[in-house]
Design a protein around this motif. Structure first.
Motif, mmCIF file in Angstrom:
data_model
loop_
_atom_site.group_PDB
_atom_site.id
_atom_site.type_symbol
_atom_site.label_atom_id
_atom_site.label_comp_id
_atom_site.label_asym_id
_atom_site.label_seq_id
_atom_site.Cartn_x
_atom_site.Cartn_y
_atom_site.Cartn_z
ATOM 1 N N LEU A 55 34.116 35.305 37.826
ATOM 2 C CA LEU A 55 35.516 35.279 37.770
ATOM 3 C C LEU A 55 36.115 35.722 36.392
ATOM 4 N N ALA A 56 35.444 35.190 35.135
ATOM 5 C CA ALA A 56 35.914 35.294 33.910
ATOM 6 C C ALA A 56 35.359 36.753 33.259
ATOM 7 N N ALA A 57 34.308 37.219 33.988
ATOM 8 C CA ALA A 57 33.740 38.740 33.652
ATOM 9 C C ALA A 57 34.267 39.749 34.477
ATOM 10 N N SER A 58 35.270 39.471 35.401
ATOM 11 C CA SER A 58 35.939 40.529 36.265
ATOM 12 C C SER A 58 36.977 41.374 35.244
ATOM 13 N N THR A 59 37.279 42.273 35.761
ATOM 14 C CA THR A 59 38.397 43.381 35.251
ATOM 15 C C THR A 59 39.291 43.510 36.137
ATOM 16 N N PRO A 60 40.497 42.849 35.910
ATOM 17 C CA PRO A 60 40.851 41.971 34.704
ATOM 18 C C PRO A 60 40.367 40.505 34.816
ATOM 19 N N PRO A 61 40.017 39.614 33.846
ATOM 20 C CA PRO A 61 39.598 38.537 34.107
ATOM 21 C C PRO A 61 40.381 37.538 34.798
ATOM 22 N N LEU A 62 39.935 36.927 35.786
ATOM 23 C CA LEU A 62 40.821 36.055 36.843
ATOM 24 C C LEU A 62 40.805 34.480 36.195
ATOM 25 N N VAL A 63 40.016 34.264 35.264
ATOM 26 C CA VAL A 63 39.982 32.864 34.595
ATOM 27 C C VAL A 63 39.573 33.108 33.104
ATOM 28 N N GLU A 64 40.040 31.921 32.581
ATOM 29 C CA GLU A 64 39.567 31.742 31.246
ATOM 30 C C GLU A 64 38.772 30.492 31.232
ATOM 31 N N TYR A 65 37.550 30.600 30.700
ATOM 32 C CA TYR A 65 36.382 29.670 30.697
ATOM 33 C C TYR A 65 35.606 29.399 29.520
ATOM 34 N N GLU A 66 35.605 28.404 29.072
ATOM 35 C CA GLU A 66 34.903 27.826 27.988
ATOM 36 C C GLU A 66 33.889 26.711 28.441
ATOM 37 N N ARG A 67 32.571 26.900 28.230
ATOM 38 C CA ARG A 67 31.501 25.869 28.646
ATOM 39 C C ARG A 67 32.062 24.499 27.878
ATOM 40 N N HIS A 68 31.871 23.546 28.761
ATOM 41 C CA HIS A 68 32.205 22.178 28.303
ATOM 42 C C HIS A 68 33.770 21.809 28.033
ATOM 43 N N TYR A 69 34.563 22.833 28.194
ATOM 44 C CA TYR A 69 36.025 22.717 28.092
ATOM 45 C C TYR A 69 36.742 23.186 29.359
ATOM 46 N N GLY A 70 35.788 23.621 30.274
ATOM 47 C CA GLY A 70 36.860 23.727 31.820
ATOM 48 C C GLY A 70 37.361 25.186 31.907
ATOM 49 N N VAL A 71 38.038 25.276 32.933
ATOM 50 C CA VAL A 71 38.313 26.605 33.443
ATOM 51 C C VAL A 71 39.823 26.634 33.733
ATOM 52 N N ARG A 72 40.692 27.388 33.608
ATOM 53 C CA ARG A 72 41.801 27.751 33.933
ATOM 54 C C ARG A 72 42.263 29.168 34.299
ATOM 55 N N LEU A 73 43.390 29.459 34.928
ATOM 56 C CA LEU A 73 43.743 30.810 35.662
ATOM 57 C C LEU A 73 44.133 31.554 34.413
ATOM 58 N N SER A 74 43.698 33.047 34.395
ATOM 59 C CA SER A 74 44.400 33.971 33.726
ATOM 60 C C SER A 74 45.594 34.357 34.234
ATOM 61 N N ARG A 75 46.232 35.482 33.540
ATOM 62 C CA ARG A 75 47.457 35.560 34.249
ATOM 63 C C ARG A 75 47.235 36.479 35.594
ATOM 64 N N ALA A 76 46.263 37.109 35.648
ATOM 65 C CA ALA A 76 45.912 37.917 36.757
ATOM 66 C C ALA A 76 45.408 37.029 37.887
ATOM 67 N N GLY A 77 44.616 35.759 37.452
ATOM 68 C CA GLY A 77 44.168 34.901 38.494
ATOM 69 C C GLY A 77 45.454 34.273 39.045
ATOM 70 N N ARG A 78 46.337 33.820 38.309
ATOM 71 C CA ARG A 78 47.476 33.159 38.784
ATOM 72 C C ARG A 78 48.458 33.993 39.664
ATOM 73 N N ARG A 79 48.396 35.433 39.313
ATOM 74 C CA ARG A 79 49.076 36.210 40.174
ATOM 75 C C ARG A 79 48.417 36.041 41.576
ATOM 76 N N ARG A 80 47.077 36.239 41.504
ATOM 77 C CA ARG A 80 46.359 36.437 42.816
ATOM 78 C C ARG A 80 46.346 35.038 43.652
ATOM 79 N N ALA A 81 46.414 33.847 42.977
ATOM 80 C CA ALA A 81 46.480 32.607 43.583
ATOM 81 C C ALA A 81 47.797 32.304 44.267
ATOM 82 N N LEU A 82 48.778 32.789 43.493
ATOM 83 C CA LEU A 82 50.209 32.843 44.127
ATOM 84 C C LEU A 82 50.362 33.667 45.306
#
Length: 159
Positions: A55-82
């Motif tokens: 999901l982080a590597a997709s175009t556009p990225p659907l999430v923002e991910y940092e190892r050991h810090y967790g994941v959150r939705l990107s703007r595009a991911g939030r739009r799709r979730a809604l």
């Protein structure tokens, strides 16, 4: 809301991950752990890590991910979730109000259908129902543009 489904990696699994991240993060920018996500979805932590990286590597990225810090939705991911949450809640409302499904059956049926409706069908269902703001469970239905309706002057949160 992004209306071109082809631009996003669209599978039921992707949609379910995005919805789970949205719900666990309270719809905000809060990061959640892979463990929380694995528990919510009932999958192995390694599977979660693989999907999050996809999901982080997709175009556009659907999430923002940092190892050991967790994941959150990107703007595009939030739009799709809604968008998927809107589909789900409109379907629940349609099943309940138009087809007289018992309330205890509408969630599972909507889970199966939410991934497959077209934007034209979504609009027709919303129009038929009078563009409702709440589903039969009392949850807010995101509007077509991804905003949350205001009920009695207070903006709804998406549970």
């Amino acid at each position: 809301m992004a209306r071109s489904r082809e631009q996003l990696a669209n599978t039921e699994s992707v949609d379910n991950y995005l919805k789970a991240i949205f719900h666990l993060g309270g719809g905000q920018k809060e990061r959640i752990s892979s463990g929380e996500l694995a528990e919510r979805l009932g999958v192995a932590p390694a599977s979660v890590t693989n999907m999050i990286q996809k999901l982080a590597a997709s175009t556009p990225p659907l999430v923002e991910y940092e190892r050991h810090y967790g994941v959150r939705l990107s703007r595009a991911g939030r739009r799709r979730a809604l968008e998927i949450i809107r589909h789900h809640r409109l379907i629940e409302t349609f099943l309940y109000e138009v087809l007289s499904y018992p309330i205890d059956e509408i969630h599972d049926e909507a889970e199966r259908l939410e991934h497959f409706i077209s934007e034209s069908f979504e609009k027709r269902v919303a129009d038929k129902l009078g563009n409702p703001q709440l589903d039969p469970h009392g949850h807010c239905i995101p509007s077509f543009d991804g905003s949350m309706p205001e009920i009695h002057g207070v903006s709804c949160n998406c549970e």
